[in-house]
Design a protein around this motif. Structure first.
Motif, mmCIF file in Angstrom:
data_model
loop_
_atom_site.group_PDB
_atom_site.id
_atom_site.type_symbol
_atom_site.label_atom_id
_atom_site.label_comp_id
_atom_site.label_asym_id
_atom_site.label_seq_id
_atom_site.Cartn_x
_atom_site.Cartn_y
_atom_site.Cartn_z
ATOM 1 N N GLY A 206 9.555 -9.340 2.025
ATOM 2 C CA GLY A 206 10.667 -9.016 3.121
ATOM 3 C C GLY A 206 10.062 -9.138 4.365
ATOM 4 N N GLY A 207 8.764 -9.072 4.637
ATOM 5 C CA GLY A 207 8.096 -8.949 5.867
ATOM 6 C C GLY A 207 7.942 -7.396 6.505
ATOM 7 N N GLU A 208 8.399 -6.540 5.494
ATOM 8 C CA GLU A 208 8.056 -5.146 6.107
ATOM 9 C C GLU A 208 6.711 -4.650 6.136
ATOM 10 O OE1 GLU A 208 9.193 -1.498 7.401
ATOM 11 O OE2 GLU A 208 10.467 -3.195 6.930
ATOM 12 N N ARG A 209 5.976 -4.252 7.311
ATOM 13 C CA ARG A 209 4.585 -4.051 7.301
ATOM 14 C C ARG A 209 4.402 -2.577 6.709
ATOM 15 N NH1 ARG A 209 5.758 -7.110 12.417
ATOM 16 N NH2 ARG A 209 4.181 -8.679 12.507
ATOM 17 N N ARG A 210 3.201 -2.567 6.125
ATOM 18 C CA ARG A 210 2.848 -1.100 5.688
ATOM 19 C C ARG A 210 1.358 -0.862 6.031
ATOM 20 N NH1 ARG A 210 -0.342 -2.024 1.691
ATOM 21 N NH2 ARG A 210 0.171 -4.048 0.321
ATOM 22 N N VAL A 211 1.020 0.250 6.465
ATOM 23 C CA VAL A 211 -0.404 0.622 6.851
ATOM 24 C C VAL A 211 -1.367 0.712 5.693
ATOM 25 C CG1 VAL A 211 -2.068 2.292 7.884
ATOM 26 C CG2 VAL A 211 0.317 1.618 8.879
ATOM 27 N N VAL A 212 -2.407 -0.207 5.469
ATOM 28 C CA VAL A 212 -3.190 0.007 4.374
ATOM 29 C C VAL A 212 -4.424 0.795 4.807
ATOM 30 C CG1 VAL A 212 -5.132 -1.508 3.079
ATOM 31 C CG2 VAL A 212 -2.798 -2.426 3.792
ATOM 32 N N ALA A 213 -5.106 0.948 5.886
ATOM 33 C CA ALA A 213 -5.813 2.005 6.367
ATOM 34 C C ALA A 213 -6.304 1.888 7.850
ATOM 35 C CB ALA A 213 -7.428 1.411 5.673
ATOM 36 N N PHE A 214 -7.021 2.837 8.490
ATOM 37 C CA PHE A 214 -7.071 2.974 9.779
ATOM 38 C C PHE A 214 -8.789 2.935 10.023
ATOM 39 C CE2 PHE A 214 -3.238 4.111 11.687
ATOM 40 C CZ PHE A 214 -2.331 4.771 10.590
ATOM 41 N N LEU A 215 -9.193 2.318 11.190
ATOM 42 C CA LEU A 215 -10.509 2.420 11.457
ATOM 43 C C LEU A 215 -10.730 2.929 12.942
ATOM 44 C CD1 LEU A 215 -13.630 1.628 10.996
ATOM 45 C CD2 LEU A 215 -13.248 -0.561 11.674
ATOM 46 N N GLN A 216 -11.545 3.887 13.224
ATOM 47 C CA GLN A 216 -11.777 4.112 14.784
ATOM 48 C C GLN A 216 -13.118 3.508 15.163
ATOM 49 O OE1 GLN A 216 -11.600 8.432 15.434
ATOM 50 N NE2 GLN A 216 -12.418 8.341 17.194
ATOM 51 N N CYS A 217 -12.907 2.532 16.074
ATOM 52 C CA CYS A 217 -14.192 1.888 16.547
ATOM 53 C C CYS A 217 -14.662 2.501 17.762
ATOM 54 C CB CYS A 217 -13.709 0.328 16.857
ATOM 55 S SG CYS A 217 -13.178 -0.290 15.669
ATOM 56 N N GLU A 218 -16.054 2.670 17.818
ATOM 57 C CA GLU A 218 -16.714 3.335 18.947
ATOM 58 C C GLU A 218 -18.032 2.677 19.462
ATOM 59 O OE1 GLU A 218 -15.181 5.681 20.660
ATOM 60 O OE2 GLU A 218 -13.840 6.279 18.991
ATOM 61 N N TYR A 219 -18.563 2.698 20.429
ATOM 62 C CA TYR A 219 -19.878 2.121 20.918
ATOM 63 C C TYR A 219 -20.802 2.661 19.730
ATOM 64 C CZ TYR A 219 -18.127 0.203 25.151
ATOM 65 O OH TYR A 219 -17.401 -0.271 25.969
ATOM 66 N N GLY A 220 -21.876 1.762 19.497
ATOM 67 C CA GLY A 220 -22.962 2.014 18.821
ATOM 68 C C GLY A 220 -22.501 2.298 17.241
#
Length: 192
Positions: A124-138
């Motif tokens: 139906g096009g409903e979005r759901r979160v699969v995972a998160f990633l926090q990106c940092e330098y290095g």
């Protein structure tokens, strides 16, 4: 201090006459007295309204946790941006990139100081979160590759990238805010 009351003669003479109030004097310093009075009133207004201005915005119970941007509806950019709402009521605007299995890192652009939300969609096009990633330098490249592989395996079809959070602690807080409203058991990888 005296107040002068003037009635306007061009208005009908009724009980509800329009009147003008003016300060006519205050010991020879009417201008400075007026300025002090206005400053006092402004400070009092700020004190009374400080709690309402600084209070976090609360999300109505029936508001969606993720939405397209209404300002872009019907335009060419409609599918390129998306907003996620956190438990605090804050909105997090994200750039949307499709998952491309043939590209390096499945089409996830190389960003530092960003939050990546791996998003899947149902029929139906409903979005759901699969995972998160926090990106940092290095960042650790292997951790990033592991995140991409796990997210794609879990059904990620889009990368939602939020770039507007200033420092690592605020990025972590934003992830927790969104996660609390979307799905409590979403895996979150450490900063990479």
């Amino acid at each position: 201090m005296t107040m002068a009351k003037e009635s306007r003669t061009d208005l009908p003479q009724t009980d509800l006459r329009r009147t003008d109030l003016r300060m006519t004097g205050f010991g020879g310093c009417a201008g400075s007295a007026r300025a002090v009075s206005l400053l006092f009133l402004l400070r009092r207004w700020r004190e009374r309204n400080a709690r309402t201005v600084a209070a976090p915005r609360l999300k109505p119970a029936d508001a969606p946790s993720n939405t397209a941007l209404a300002s872009l509806a019907g335009g060419d950019l409609e599918e390129r941006f998306h907003a996620w709402r956190g438990r605090s009521g804050r909105r997090y605007i994200c750039s949307v990139f499709p998952v491309d299995q043939r590209a390096a890192d499945a089409g996830l652009p190389e960003f530092a100081e960003a939050i990546v939300i791996a998003v899947g969609q149902d029929i139906g096009g409903e979005r759901r979160v699969v995972a998160f990633l926090q990106c940092e330098y290095g960042a650790n490249a292997l951790a990033r590759q592991a995140f991409v592989a796990a997210a794609v395996k879990a059904g990620a079809q889009q990368w939602h990238v939020h770039l507007l959070t200033a420092d690592p602690q605020k990025r972590r807080a934003a992830i927790e805010d969104i996660e609390a409203l979307c799905r409590p058991a979403v895996p979150v990888l450490a900063p990479v």
